[in-house]
Structure formats: structure tokens, C-alpha cells
Motif scaffolding. Structure first.
Motif, PDB file in Angstrom:
ATOM      1  N   LEU A 146      36.772  -6.903 -96.654  1.00 47.91           N
ATOM      2  CA  LEU A 146      36.948  -8.180 -95.877  1.00 47.91           C
ATOM      3  C   LEU A 146      37.738  -9.343 -96.720  1.00 47.91           C
ATOM      4  O   LEU A 146      38.169  -9.990 -95.782  1.00 47.91           O
ATOM      5  CB  LEU A 146      35.367  -8.897 -95.794  1.00 47.91           C
ATOM      6  CG  LEU A 146      34.315  -8.176 -95.126  1.00 47.91           C
ATOM      7  CD1 LEU A 146      33.104  -8.761 -95.149  1.00 47.91           C
ATOM      8  CD2 LEU A 146      34.844  -8.065 -93.465  1.00 47.91           C
ATOM      9  N   ARG A 147      38.004  -9.470 -97.903  1.00 47.93           N
ATOM     10  CA  ARG A 147      38.703 -10.331 -98.325  1.00 47.93           C
ATOM     11  C   ARG A 147      40.342 -10.166 -98.155  1.00 47.93           C
ATOM     12  O   ARG A 147      41.175 -10.855 -97.825  1.00 47.93           O
ATOM     13  CB  ARG A 147      38.967  -9.957 -99.958  1.00 47.93           C
ATOM     14  CG  ARG A 147      39.275 -11.322-100.584  1.00 47.93           C
ATOM     15  CD  ARG A 147      39.362 -11.068-102.229  1.00 47.93           C
ATOM     16  NE  ARG A 147      40.173  -9.581-102.568  1.00 47.93           N
ATOM     17  CZ  ARG A 147      40.691  -9.529-103.738  1.00 47.93           C
ATOM     18  NH1 ARG A 147      40.451 -10.337-104.808  1.00 47.93           N
ATOM     19  NH2 ARG A 147      41.160  -8.461-104.006  1.00 47.93           N
ATOM     20  N   ALA A 175      30.045 -11.644-105.320  1.00 49.25           N
ATOM     21  CA  ALA A 175      29.690 -10.321-105.303  1.00 49.25           C
ATOM     22  C   ALA A 175      30.225  -9.407-106.313  1.00 49.25           C
ATOM     23  O   ALA A 175      29.406  -8.357-106.870  1.00 49.25           O
ATOM     24  CB  ALA A 175      30.339  -9.740-103.993  1.00 49.25           C
ATOM     25  N   GLU A 176      31.080  -9.762-106.986  1.00 54.22           N
ATOM     26  CA  GLU A 176      31.534  -9.166-108.205  1.00 54.22           C
ATOM     27  C   GLU A 176      30.622  -9.409-109.510  1.00 54.22           C
ATOM     28  O   GLU A 176      30.263  -8.733-110.282  1.00 54.22           O
ATOM     29  CB  GLU A 176      33.185  -9.446-108.567  1.00 54.22           C
ATOM     30  CG  GLU A 176      34.062  -8.756-107.706  1.00 54.22           C
ATOM     31  CD  GLU A 176      34.250  -7.475-107.824  1.00 54.22           C
ATOM     32  OE1 GLU A 176      33.889  -6.872-108.988  1.00 54.22           O
ATOM     33  OE2 GLU A 176      34.539  -6.524-106.787  1.00 54.22           O
ATOM     34  N   GLU A 194      26.980  -2.376-105.708  1.00 56.47           N
ATOM     35  CA  GLU A 194      28.250  -1.763-105.474  1.00 56.47           C
ATOM     36  C   GLU A 194      28.616  -1.642-104.115  1.00 56.47           C
ATOM     37  O   GLU A 194      29.812  -1.932-103.842  1.00 56.47           O
ATOM     38  CB  GLU A 194      28.280  -0.447-106.269  1.00 56.47           C
ATOM     39  CG  GLU A 194      28.024  -0.107-107.475  1.00 56.47           C
ATOM     40  CD  GLU A 194      27.536   1.229-107.892  1.00 56.47           C
ATOM     41  OE1 GLU A 194      27.897   1.502-109.416  1.00 56.47           O
ATOM     42  OE2 GLU A 194      27.432   2.125-107.189  1.00 56.47           O
ATOM     43  N   LEU A 195      27.511  -1.418-103.152  1.00 59.25           N
ATOM     44  CA  LEU A 195      27.970  -1.426-101.819  1.00 59.25           C
ATOM     45  C   LEU A 195      28.307  -2.801-101.148  1.00 59.25           C
ATOM     46  O   LEU A 195      29.389  -2.965-100.610  1.00 59.25           O
ATOM     47  CB  LEU A 195      26.775  -0.864-100.821  1.00 59.25           C
ATOM     48  CG  LEU A 195      26.353   0.613-101.163  1.00 59.25           C
ATOM     49  CD1 LEU A 195      25.242   0.906-100.486  1.00 59.25           C
ATOM     50  CD2 LEU A 195      27.417   1.475-100.764  1.00 59.25           C
ATOM     51  N   ARG A 196      27.704  -3.822-101.739  1.00 51.79           N
ATOM     52  CA  ARG A 196      28.039  -5.246-101.340  1.00 51.79           C
ATOM     53  C   ARG A 196      29.341  -5.549-101.891  1.00 51.79           C
ATOM     54  O   ARG A 196      30.296  -6.211-101.223  1.00 51.79           O
ATOM     55  CB  ARG A 196      27.191  -5.922-101.648  1.00 51.79           C
ATOM     56  CG  ARG A 196      27.096  -7.465-101.342  1.00 51.79           C
ATOM     57  CD  ARG A 196      26.047  -8.349-101.622  1.00 51.79           C
ATOM     58  NE  ARG A 196      26.128  -9.619-101.171  1.00 51.79           N
ATOM     59  CZ  ARG A 196      26.423 -10.939-101.880  1.00 51.79           C
ATOM     60  NH1 ARG A 196      26.547 -10.580-103.001  1.00 51.79           N
ATOM     61  NH2 ARG A 196      26.370 -12.112-101.409  1.00 51.79           N
ATOM     62  N   ALA A 197      29.957  -5.181-103.228  1.00 52.30           N
ATOM     63  CA  ALA A 197      31.118  -5.211-103.609  1.00 52.30           C
ATOM     64  C   ALA A 197      32.189  -4.794-102.807  1.00 52.30           C
ATOM     65  O   ALA A 197      33.448  -5.255-102.526  1.00 52.30           O
ATOM     66  CB  ALA A 197      31.194  -5.074-104.950  1.00 52.30           C
ATOM     67  N   LYS A 225      26.097  -7.853-112.829  1.00 55.10           N
ATOM     68  CA  LYS A 225      24.667  -7.953-113.510  1.00 55.10           C
ATOM     69  C   LYS A 225      23.672  -6.882-113.299  1.00 55.10           C
ATOM     70  O   LYS A 225      22.680  -6.487-114.090  1.00 55.10           O
ATOM     71  CB  LYS A 225      24.016  -9.340-112.773  1.00 55.10           C
ATOM     72  CG  LYS A 225      24.479 -10.484-113.190  1.00 55.10           C
ATOM     73  CD  LYS A 225      23.726 -11.815-112.564  1.00 55.10           C
ATOM     74  CE  LYS A 225      24.202 -13.133-113.235  1.00 55.10           C
ATOM     75  NZ  LYS A 225      23.570 -14.204-112.355  1.00 55.10           N
ATOM     76  N   ALA A 226      24.092  -6.260-112.195  1.00 54.62           N
ATOM     77  CA  ALA A 226      23.221  -5.155-111.840  1.00 54.62           C
ATOM     78  C   ALA A 226      23.578  -3.995-112.889  1.00 54.62           C
ATOM     79  O   ALA A 226      22.646  -3.199-113.503  1.00 54.62           O
ATOM     80  CB  ALA A 226      23.750  -4.582-110.364  1.00 54.62           C
TER      81      ALA A 226
END
Length: 395
Positions: free
Chosen positions: A152-153, A166-167, A143-146, A172-173
Motif C-alpha cells: 500500500l505504501r 506496522a514495522e 509479518e502479514l500486516r507489514a 515487537k512480535a
């Protein structure tokens, strides 16, 4: 007689007096005999003879035929079946450590019956909980990475491909967390299954396993059997012809009461039951239809497998009843009765007999209300003979 004392001697006088005394005695005896005969009573006619000397008509007991209100009932054989029966089997394998009931006792639904060794199932729960914690950590990282890639996008610092990856990792998580939570639920359920519960309330029989026995999931042999005995079912067999006959005379919503006699004796079950349904199929081998009645059984007097006699109470009707002794049958089995006609003359009359109500026959054809029926004295009568009717006692 003239007596001259000069002409008769004393000896002749004595002889004359003797003859006179004998004559007086003879005359007195004859008079006494005539009087005795005159005072004797006149003899009566011999029994069984009239004034002309002929035998009197024999006496027979008679009654007047009338319609009566009778209960329509039918007695059929039946057998007792439990209302519910549960075979206790384990849903997990392991060693039985404790038995919590006494054989033959009453148990309640939800009561613990057996305890299976829970050690490895407790370990499985702990392991599943650890996997859930790991999956939650992975989900949080995804979630933090997404979220960072979303920022950034917007500034076009990363490519669209990196953002999509990342999504996907976030999805998957989330799936991994859901999977580990399901595994935890399964482990907790297996741990709960180590306690074997009673699914229904009733009487429990013998235990087929003891402490220390190994049980397995889905085994063929039950650990014990619980039977609910209050209420119970009684399955009744009735011929298809009789079934169709009484069904045609009943309304679809009519409630049929049923009573029971236990075994071959006359002991009656204390509680009245009610017919539940009749089967829609006829047994091809016996030609019978199965009926099922439901009976309260709080005293547990009706045990599964017991043979009983069920009496179906089908209502009431008007019918002609006669005592059983008033019916006679010939060599072919045809039924007939003796009827008193005008002039006190008897004659036989054929009848069609129905069912038996207590100690009386139901006459379907051959007799009408008001007919005079002979109920006793058949041995002394013949067709067309005159009789002396005597009123019989009412049955």
C-alpha cells in the motif's frame, strides 16, 4: 774303698753296704731332677708385653676415606589432599523423591545422584511452550500486516506513519517470540535440574538428605560430597632457607621425583610421584614454603588428611662418607674424627658434618680422599698415641 775281710766283721759289712745304697739313691735323684728342669719349655712373655716388657700398641679398626656417588635427597613432612572435591547442592528447590547411589560407592561424572519432584517444573515447561506458540502467532500476524502495508505504501494508499507503526509492531512480535523462547529454555533447564548429577568422578560419602527432604536453591549445606582420590595431591612443608638452597642448585626445568612413606611407619607408597610446583609466598608465621606433588592412587591407599613423609630425590653428587660410629662429639657438640698418621700415630681432627645418607655421615669439610680414618677402638687411644691398625670391613 779297700775291703779286707780279715779286719772287718760281718756286722760292719752290712752297715757299709747300707750306706753305699743310700749314696747311690741320692745321686740318682739329683741327676733325675737336673734332667727334668732341663727339658721344661722356656716361659713366653706375658700378653700385651713386648721383648723389653712394655705393653704392645692397642689395635684399632681403620678405613681409607674416599669419595662416593650419593643421591641428593631430602625427607619432609607432608599431608594428603584430594585432587578434586565437589559439594553437591541443588540448583532448584523441591522435595527429594529418589536417591540413586549407595553411600561410599564410586560414581562417574554425569551419573544421576538425586531426583527432585519435577511436577511443577514440568507444568512450567508446558506453560512456556504455550506462550511460545502465542508469540509465534502474533509474529505471523505482524509479518502479514507489514507485507500489506509495504504494497500500500508503494501506491501511497497509506501514510508513512501507518507503515512505520506496522514495522514497529513486527519488531515487537519478533522480540516477544524470542522472550518466550528464552522462558521455555529456562523452564526446560529447571526441569533438567530436578535430576542432580555428579559433576566429577570419584568416591561419594554420606548423604546429608534422604527421600522426602526439602531442598532449596543455593542452600548452605551440601546434599553429598564427591571426592576424586586418583590421583591425589601431597602438600609438603619446607623451610625457606633449605628451599632457596636446593633451588639454587637445580635447573629450572629439572623434574623432581618424590616417594612417600605412610604415617610414622616404614610402609612405602607403591607409586612414585612428581613435584608439581612450589608456592611463591613464604608463610610468615612458620617461615616455610609449601610444595605440592602429584601421586597416582589407584588403590586409594592415600586418603585425604593423612600425614606422610615425602622424600624428594634431587639428583646425585660426589661426597665423602664415613660410618656414623666413626664420628665423635665433645661437650659443646663439635664433631671430630680420629685420623691415622705416619708412624701409626692417631690424632683427632675437627670436621664439618652434612646430612645423613642411610647409616653414614656426609663430611663437608675436614677430611680428604685418601685419609685413613679410625672407625673402632676409640676407648684405648689418646692424641699422639701409637696404635696397631687393622683394616675394617667396608660399610
Amino acid at each position: 774303698m779297700y775291703y779286707n775281710p780279715r779286719l772287718v766283721s760281718p756286722r760292719h759289712l752290712v752297715e757299709f753296704m747300707k750306706k753305699l745304697a743310700i749314696t747311690a739313691i741320692v745321686l740318682a735323684g739329683g741327676a733325675l731332677a737336673a734332667w727334668f728342669i732341663s727339658v721344661q719349655p722356656t716361659p713366653e712373655a706375658a700378653p700385651g708385653a713386648n721383648q723389653s716388657g712394655m705393653a704392645a700398641p692397642p689395635e684399632v679398626a681403620v678405613m681409607t676415606v674416599r669419595e662416593q656417588t650419593v643421591e641428593l635427597a631430602e625427607e619432609l613432612p607432608g599431608r594428603v589432599y584430594p585432587y578434586r572435591i565437589a559439594q553437591i547442592r541443588p540448583q532448584v528447590g523441591g522435595i527429594v523423591t529418589v536417591r540413586h547411589f549407595d553411600e561410599g560407592a564410586s560414581v562417574e561424572a554425569g551419573e544421576v545422584l538425586y531426583q527432585i519432584d519435577p511436577s511443577r517444573y514440568t507444568a512450567a515447561v508446558d506453560s512456556a511452550q504455550a506462550r511460545v506458540l502465542s508469540a509465534r502467532a502474533d509474529l505471523k500476524a505482524a509479518e502479514l500486516r507489514a507485507e500489506r502495508f509495504e504494497e500500500l505504501r508503494s501506491t501511497e494508499a497509506i501514510s508513512q506513519q501507518q507503515y512505520d507503526d506496522a514495522e514497529v509492531a513486527l519488531d515487537k512480535a519478533r522480540a516477544g517470540l524470542a522472550l518466550t523462547q528464552a522462558e521455555l529454555s529456562r523452564a526446560e533447564l529447571d526441569l533438567e535440574y530436578t535430576r542432580v548429577y555428579a559433576p566429577i568422578s570419584g568416591r561419594i560419602g554420606r548423604s546429608y538428605v534422604s527421600e522426602g527432604a526439602l531442598v532449596t536453591t543455593g542452600q548452605a549445606d551440601p546434599m553429598a560430597i564427591v571426592t576424586q582420590l586418583d590421583p591425589v595431591f601431597v602438600d609438603i612443608s619446607q623451610s625457606s632457607s633449605e628451599h632457596m638452597q636446593w633451588r639454587s642448585n637445580m635447573s629450572p626445568d629439572q623434574k623432581i621425583r618424590v616417594t612417600l612413606r605412610l604415617g610414622e611407619g616404614s610402609t612405602a607408597h607403591a607409586h612414585e610421584g612428581q613435584l608439581q610446583f612450589s608456592d611463591v609466598l613464604v608463610d610468615q608465621s612458620t617461615g616455610s614454603v609449601q610444595l605440592r606433588a602429584l601421586f597416582p592412587n589407584p588403590e586409594a591407599t592415600l586418603l585425604p588428611g593423612l600425614f606422610v613423609t615425602a622424600r624428594l630425590h634431587l639428583g646425585s653428587d660426589q661426597a665423602v662418607l664415613i660410618p656414623q660410629q666413626a664420628l665423635t662429639r665433645d661437650e659443646s657438640g663439635a664433631a671430630s674424627v680420629w685420623v691415622l698418621q705416619e708412624g701409626s700415630v692417631v690424632t683427632p681432627r675437627p670436621v664439618q658434618v652434612g646430612r645423613v645418607v642411610d647409616d653414614q655421615w656426609v663430611i663437608e669439610e675436614g677430611l680428604n680422599p685418601g685419609d685413613t680414618l679410625v672407625v673402632e677402638g676409640f676407648q684405648r687411644i689418646t692424641p699422639g698415641a701409637a696404635v696397631t691398625p687393622v683394616l675394617a670391613e667396608a660399610p
